[in-house]
Design an enzyme around this catalytic site. Structure first.
Site, mmCIF file in Angstrom:
data_model
loop_
_atom_site.group_PDB
_atom_site.id
_atom_site.type_symbol
_atom_site.label_atom_id
_atom_site.label_comp_id
_atom_site.label_asym_id
_atom_site.label_seq_id
_atom_site.Cartn_x
_atom_site.Cartn_y
_atom_site.Cartn_z
ATOM 1 C CB ALA A 83 1.338 6.903 0.200
ATOM 2 N NE ARG A 84 -4.480 10.429 0.948
ATOM 3 C CZ ARG A 84 -4.950 9.285 1.411
ATOM 4 N NH1 ARG A 84 -4.529 8.135 0.853
ATOM 5 N NH2 ARG A 84 -5.801 9.252 2.422
ATOM 6 C CG ASP A 135 -4.643 1.727 -5.308
ATOM 7 O OD1 ASP A 135 -5.404 1.254 -6.182
ATOM 8 O OD2 ASP A 135 -5.016 1.985 -4.145
ATOM 9 C CD GLU A 164 -7.074 8.879 -5.950
ATOM 10 O OE1 GLU A 164 -5.974 8.303 -5.991
ATOM 11 O OE2 GLU A 164 -7.771 8.972 -4.920
ATOM 12 C CG HIS A 185 -7.836 5.414 -3.673
ATOM 13 N ND1 HIS A 185 -7.505 6.746 -3.528
ATOM 14 C CD2 HIS A 185 -7.612 4.858 -2.457
ATOM 15 C CE1 HIS A 185 -7.118 6.977 -2.292
ATOM 16 N NE2 HIS A 185 -7.182 5.842 -1.620
ATOM 17 C CG LEU A 186 -9.396 -0.940 -6.827
ATOM 18 C CD1 LEU A 186 -9.171 -2.028 -7.872
ATOM 19 C CD2 LEU A 186 -10.842 -0.953 -6.363
#
Length: 335
Positions: A245-246, A269, A274, A293-294
């Site tokens: 999510a975040r 992820d 980030e 972040h894929l």
């Protein structure tokens, strides 16, 4: 057939051919008049402002400039924004809604690869794939054929935090598997959970009773560090946290503390910050699996976003309602 409205791309120019490959672009151009070589990346650019004057439809995506009052004043004919990505929060303003401009998003299409990624990670975590991969790499030997205790996906308990688009799509993808799935979401009632086919639990109960906890809530002031020291401590020893999510939904300091003890595992992820700083312990902890972040749309998956927008443009031309219209009244609590 009604006259095609004038449209313009507003996104990072390099993304246009990925989101709208030739076949998808051709389909889009059957519904709108659009020049793929003109891409708005700055609404104050004189050439862009000239084109905005007759633009009726904006085809937006990642990198779209902010649609503030000045930009909208330059686009008096604008009646629809079709977003070839997920959240519209980053570029829409109250002026968009005040002027009655219709907004559509490909968030549902973008949710599918995230749900697919999560499904894969749930199944891999159930088999302790990451730990055994490392053991095999280090030892160059493994007792092949021996039964490995305490792993497997038969009856594995999966807790989903957030009935977002991704959370709901994940529930669908998990149905064929022999897993026990539960949900925690303060905006879902028992009747809706029953329609989704999952039991509704409080967040604390879900954390206490899940072998895998996967986070799919939106980032809001209320959800920052939704999973902090107290919440992570509720998770059973040996369980796995997945976050697509975040990053800010998880207190990373508290997570690192749990990971260092070896009590929990994590598949992340998304992170906070980030990207992670180069000296982050998450890179080296053996029970942390980090990807950059894929999970969202990548590579050929981007064309699915463009296809969704082309379909919405067809509905706009025919006078049908937009299938993926954004409800601005709930934007504060959705992704």
């Amino acid at each position: 057939m009604p006259e095609r409205p004038h449209a313009m791309f507003a996104m990072t120019a390099e993304n246009v051919p990925h989101v709208f490959p030739p076949e998808t672009l051709a389909r889009l151009r059957e519904s709108v008049e659009i020049d793929p070589t003109r891409v708005a990346q700055d609404f104050t650019d004189p050439g862009v402002r000239k084109a905005l004057a007759r633009t009726e439809v904006l085809i937006t995506g990642w990198g779209c400039p902010r649609l503030d009052a000045a930009a909208l004043d330059a686009a008096p004919e604008l009646r629809a924004v079709l977003h070839a990505a997920g959240s519209v929060k980053g570029f829409t303003t109250p002026e968009v809604w005040r002027r009655g401009i219709a907004v559509s998003s490909a968030a549902a299409a973008n949710a599918l690869p995230v749900a697919e990624y999560t499904l894969a990670m749930i199944l891999l975590a159930g088999k302790s794939v990451f730990a055994f991969r490392d053991q095999l790499r280090d030892r160059r030997a493994f007792p092949y054929g021996d039964i490995v205790p305490d792993i497997g996906n038969f009856g594995r308990r999966v807790g989903i935090v957030g009935a977002s688009r991704v959370g709901r799509r994940l529930i669908e993808l998990l149905r064929p598997y022999d897993l026990r799935v539960s949900l925690a979401d303060p905006y879902v009632d028992e009747a809706e959970a029953a329609r989704l086919g999952v039991p509704l639990l409080s967040l604390d109960d879900l954390l206490r009773t899940s072998d895998v906890v996967t986070v799919h809530a939106p980032q809001t002031p209320e959800t920052r560090h939704l999973l902090g020291p107290r919440e992570l401590a509720l998770m059973p020893t040996g369980s796995t946290l997945i976050n697509t999510a975040r990053g800010a939904l998880v207190d990373h300091d508290a997570l690192v503390g749990e990971l260092r003890t070896g009590r929990l595992n994590a598949v992340l992820d998304v992170t906070d910050p980030e990207p992670l700083p180069a000296d982050s312990p998450l890179f080296d902890l053996p029970n942390a699996f980090i990807t950059p972040h894929l999970a969202g749309s990548q590579g050929n998956e981007l064309a699915r976003l463009g296809r969704t927008v082309a379909e919405e443009a067809e509905r706009l031309l025919s006078g049908d309602g937009l299938l993926y219209a954004v409800d601005h009244t709930v934007l504060e609590r959705v992704a």
